[in-house]
Scaffold this active site. Structure first.
Site, short mmCIF file in Angstrom:
data_model
loop_
_atom_site.label_atom_id
_atom_site.label_comp_id
_atom_site.label_asym_id
_atom_site.label_seq_id
_atom_site.Cartn_x
_atom_site.Cartn_y
_atom_site.Cartn_z
N ARG A 278 36.25 30.60 36.76
CA ARG A 278 37.47 29.53 36.90
C ARG A 278 37.01 28.58 37.93
O ARG A 278 37.42 27.38 37.85
CB ARG A 278 38.53 30.11 37.32
CG ARG A 278 39.27 30.90 35.92
CD ARG A 278 40.57 31.65 36.23
NE ARG A 278 40.74 32.64 37.22
CZ ARG A 278 40.23 33.68 36.88
NH1 ARG A 278 40.17 34.13 35.87
NH2 ARG A 278 40.45 34.53 38.03
N GLU B 124 39.52 43.67 45.63
CA GLU B 124 40.74 44.46 45.99
C GLU B 124 40.77 45.76 45.06
O GLU B 124 41.40 46.63 45.28
CB GLU B 124 41.92 43.85 45.53
CG GLU B 124 42.11 42.54 46.24
CD GLU B 124 41.57 41.16 45.50
OE1 GLU B 124 42.21 40.60 44.78
OE2 GLU B 124 40.46 41.09 45.63
#
Length: 171
Positions: free
Chosen positions: A58, A95
């Site tokens: 992105r 994460e």
């Protein structure tokens, strides 16, 4: 224009408990997209970049048109096996796992001013790795820019460069 009106939250993506901020709704709205690019250009221009580095994938969507708008070059920071020729890499923690970013070994001339661009700043792992990788190949990283920052995750604290975000959320 409130850009948050053009970003939707998708609960439980990519895993339960994560709220994914989806910029595809912003990208497909011509007015919102133009406003976002104008604001990013205004935020990034003072860093006087020679190059913008887009983080796969992105980040490419913002960095390439922004580089064109600012009259500077664009380079890609990619996942393993995606770039031809000799590459330099850095591994980092996410994460929810581990990943790696690669850059072509000859993409940067030592001392070139580079701003890293991505869609989101959360825990800061990806952007910190991008900055580390760019510095590893001799870049002078003068900043980072994102569309969205999640303030509660304090990712900005890991970056060590001036960072701009167009919108922020607490969580």
């Amino acid at each position: 224009m409130d850009l948050k009106e053009h970003i939707r939250g998708i609960p439980d993506f990519p895993k339960p408990g994560i709220l994914f901020y989806d910029i595809s709704t912003l990208l497909r709205n011509a007015d919102a997209w133009q406003v976002a690019m104008g604001r990013l250009a205004h935020a990034v221009a003072p860093a006087q970049p020679d190059l913008l580095a887009g983080v796969e994938s992105r980040g490419f969507l913002m960095a390439a048109p922004l580089a064109s708008k600012l009259g500077c070059g664009f380079l890609m920071l990619r996942k393993p096996g995606k770039l031809p020729g000799r590459t330099v890499s850095v591994d980092y923690e996410l994460e929810y796992g581990q990943d790696s970013l690669h850059i072509q070994a000859d993409a940067i001339r030592p001392g070139q001013r580079v701003v890293v661009v991505d869609d989101l700043l959360a825990t800061g792992g990806t952007l910190a790795a991008a900055i580390q990788l760019l510095q590893k190949v001799g870049a002078n990283v003068t900043g980072a820019a994102v569309i969205i920052e999640i303030l509660s995750l304090k990712g900005r604290e890991k970056l060590g460069v001036p960072t701009s975000a167009l919108v922020s959320y607490e969580s």
